[in-house]
Design a protein around this motif. Structure first.
Motif, short mmCIF file in Angstrom:
data_model
loop_
_atom_site.label_atom_id
_atom_site.label_comp_id
_atom_site.label_asym_id
_atom_site.label_seq_id
_atom_site.Cartn_x
_atom_site.Cartn_y
_atom_site.Cartn_z
N ALA A 126 0.85 -1.19 0.00
CA ALA A 126 0.00 0.00 0.00
C ALA A 126 0.89 1.24 0.00
N ARG A 127 0.56 2.19 -0.84
CA ARG A 127 1.35 3.42 -0.91
C ARG A 127 1.39 4.12 0.45
N SER A 128 0.31 4.03 1.18
CA SER A 128 0.22 4.69 2.48
C SER A 128 1.12 4.04 3.53
N SER A 129 1.63 2.84 3.25
CA SER A 129 2.46 2.13 4.24
C SER A 129 3.84 2.74 4.39
N GLY A 130 4.31 3.40 3.34
CA GLY A 130 5.64 3.97 3.38
C GLY A 130 6.75 2.96 3.18
N ILE A 131 6.41 1.71 2.93
CA ILE A 131 7.42 0.67 2.73
C ILE A 131 8.09 0.86 1.38
N LYS A 132 9.42 0.84 1.35
CA LYS A 132 10.17 1.10 0.13
C LYS A 132 11.10 -0.04 -0.28
N ALA A 133 11.32 -1.01 0.61
CA ALA A 133 12.28 -2.07 0.31
C ALA A 133 11.78 -3.41 0.85
N LEU A 134 12.28 -4.49 0.26
CA LEU A 134 11.83 -5.83 0.64
C LEU A 134 12.08 -6.11 2.12
N ASP A 135 13.23 -5.71 2.64
CA ASP A 135 13.56 -6.07 4.02
C ASP A 135 12.64 -5.41 5.04
N GLU A 136 11.92 -4.39 4.62
CA GLU A 136 10.95 -3.76 5.52
C GLU A 136 9.71 -4.62 5.72
N LEU A 137 9.60 -5.71 4.94
CA LEU A 137 8.46 -6.61 5.09
C LEU A 137 8.75 -7.77 6.03
N ASN A 138 9.96 -7.83 6.59
CA ASN A 138 10.25 -8.84 7.61
C ASN A 138 9.30 -8.68 8.79
N ASP A 168 -6.75 -18.12 -5.41
CA ASP A 168 -6.37 -17.56 -6.71
C ASP A 168 -5.88 -16.12 -6.52
N GLY A 169 -5.36 -15.55 -7.62
CA GLY A 169 -4.79 -14.22 -7.57
C GLY A 169 -5.76 -13.14 -7.14
N PRO A 170 -6.94 -13.04 -7.76
CA PRO A 170 -7.88 -11.99 -7.37
C PRO A 170 -8.27 -12.05 -5.89
N THR A 171 -8.44 -13.27 -5.36
CA THR A 171 -8.79 -13.41 -3.94
C THR A 171 -7.65 -12.94 -3.04
N ALA A 172 -6.42 -13.27 -3.43
CA ALA A 172 -5.26 -12.84 -2.65
C ALA A 172 -5.11 -11.32 -2.69
N PHE A 173 -5.33 -10.74 -3.87
CA PHE A 173 -5.20 -9.29 -3.98
C PHE A 173 -6.30 -8.58 -3.18
N LEU A 174 -7.50 -9.13 -3.20
CA LEU A 174 -8.59 -8.54 -2.42
C LEU A 174 -8.25 -8.56 -0.93
N ALA A 175 -7.68 -9.67 -0.47
CA ALA A 175 -7.29 -9.74 0.94
C ALA A 175 -6.24 -8.69 1.27
N PHE A 176 -5.30 -8.50 0.36
CA PHE A 176 -4.28 -7.46 0.53
C PHE A 176 -4.92 -6.08 0.58
N GLN A 177 -5.87 -5.80 -0.30
CA GLN A 177 -6.55 -4.51 -0.31
C GLN A 177 -7.40 -4.30 0.94
N GLN A 178 -7.83 -5.40 1.56
CA GLN A 178 -8.62 -5.32 2.79
C GLN A 178 -7.73 -5.30 4.03
N ASN A 179 -6.43 -5.05 3.81
CA ASN A 179 -5.46 -4.92 4.90
C ASN A 179 -5.28 -6.20 5.72
N LYS A 180 -5.53 -7.35 5.08
CA LYS A 180 -5.24 -8.63 5.72
C LYS A 180 -3.79 -9.04 5.51
N ALA A 181 -3.08 -8.26 4.71
CA ALA A 181 -1.65 -8.48 4.48
C ALA A 181 -1.01 -7.15 4.13
N GLU A 182 0.28 -7.02 4.43
CA GLU A 182 0.99 -5.78 4.14
C GLU A 182 1.63 -5.80 2.75
N GLY A 183 1.72 -6.97 2.15
CA GLY A 183 2.30 -7.09 0.82
C GLY A 183 1.53 -8.09 -0.02
N TYR A 184 1.68 -7.99 -1.34
CA TYR A 184 1.05 -8.93 -2.26
C TYR A 184 2.09 -9.35 -3.29
#
Length: 273
Positions: A126-138, A168-184
């Motif tokens: 999410a753009r609002s997360s401020g995350i800029k690099a992979l290691d920030e997702l640890n 499937d992909g759309p379900t995973a992306f929807l979960a990401f958009q619903q803030n159930k995950a910080e990355g997709y």
């Protein structure tokens, strides 16, 4: 009587099946169709055209070209990501043109053609997360598709992340958009499409610049079908030599598409294969 019994028994074998040890190429030619397992939900590789309702995309064009050069008609079977290897291993499809990335584990179960597509694997946040690099997702959650290599690549690149999978992909992306995950996590083409879809929404996304892997796709072929694999490889090399593969690339992911990507790979044995 024994001959008649054998004939009746053979006639009961499903069209998509072959006898153990039989060459799948013979079954394809006898049937007159090439059954391609494909995903149907991943634009631009395989998706339903909103106007015609027909399956179209890069993988569909590859299936069509293989069928045409074998002198048979193409038939598409939409399958789930996690079902790709079982469908092929049990001869319910003849080949896989289905975002099928080479891995050593998969190569123990089925064969791969030479590379016909390469896509980088990336992660969106999410753009609002401020995350800029992979290691920030640890320590954070990353959504992706069940049975996909995207999960493996994300876990390898970010060992401390929690990988959560969906059907499937759309379900995973929807979960990401619903803030159930910080990355997709998925290939760059799918991410760019999703990014475009949500750009003007309340939750736009950014794609992290560092890829988790550059993924080579091969056509999946059953282990006991070397003749079919050889024919598929011949078609792929002919497509490259004739310039037809460049046409297919430009149509779906290159200069004539919204992606504008340049093809930098050659048809060649998959890395590690």
């Amino acid at each position: 009587m024994r001959v008649a019994t054998l004939f009746i028994s053979l006639s009961l074998i499903p069209l998509g099946a072959t006898l153990a040890g039989a060459e799948q190429l013979d079954a394809v030619r006898a049937r007159g169709t090439l059954i391609c397992g494909t995903l149907g939900l991943f634009e631009p590789n395989s998706f339903q055209d909103p106007k015609s309702g027909k399956l179209v995309g890069y993988d569909i064009d590859i299936c069509d070209e293989i069928a045409a050069r074998l002198g048979v008609k193409p038939e598409y079977k939409i399958i789930a990501v996690a079902a790709r290897v079982p469908e092929l291993a049990q001869n319910r499809v003849d080949v896989l043109t289905a975002n099928f990335t080479y891995t050593p584990d998969r190569a123990q179960q089925v064969d791969f053609s030479d590379t016909y597509f390469v896509a980088s694997e990336n992660i969106a946040v999410a753009r609002s997360s401020g995350i800029k690099a992979l290691d920030e997702l640890n320590g954070k959650r990353i959504a992706t598709t069940e049975g996909s290599t995207s999960a493996d690549y994300a876990k390898a690149a970010i060992p401390g992340a929690q990988i959560i999978t969906f059907k499937d992909g759309p379900t995973a992306f929807l979960a990401f958009q619903q803030n159930k995950a910080e990355g997709y996590a998925v290939n760059i083409l799918s991410l760019r499409r999703y990014q475009e879809q949500v750009e003007t929404s309340s939750n736009p996304i950014d794609i992290l610049p560092q890829s988790t892997f550059d993924a080579p796709f091969g056509v999946g072929v059953a282990k006991d079908s070397p003749a079919l694999k050889a024919e598929v490889n011949k078609v792929l090399h002919d497509l490259e030599a004739s310039g037809k593969l460049d046409e297919i690339w430009d149509r779906w992911v290159g200069k004539d598409s919204n992606y504008g990507l340049k093809r930098t790979f050659k048809v060649a044995p998959v890395s590690g294969h």
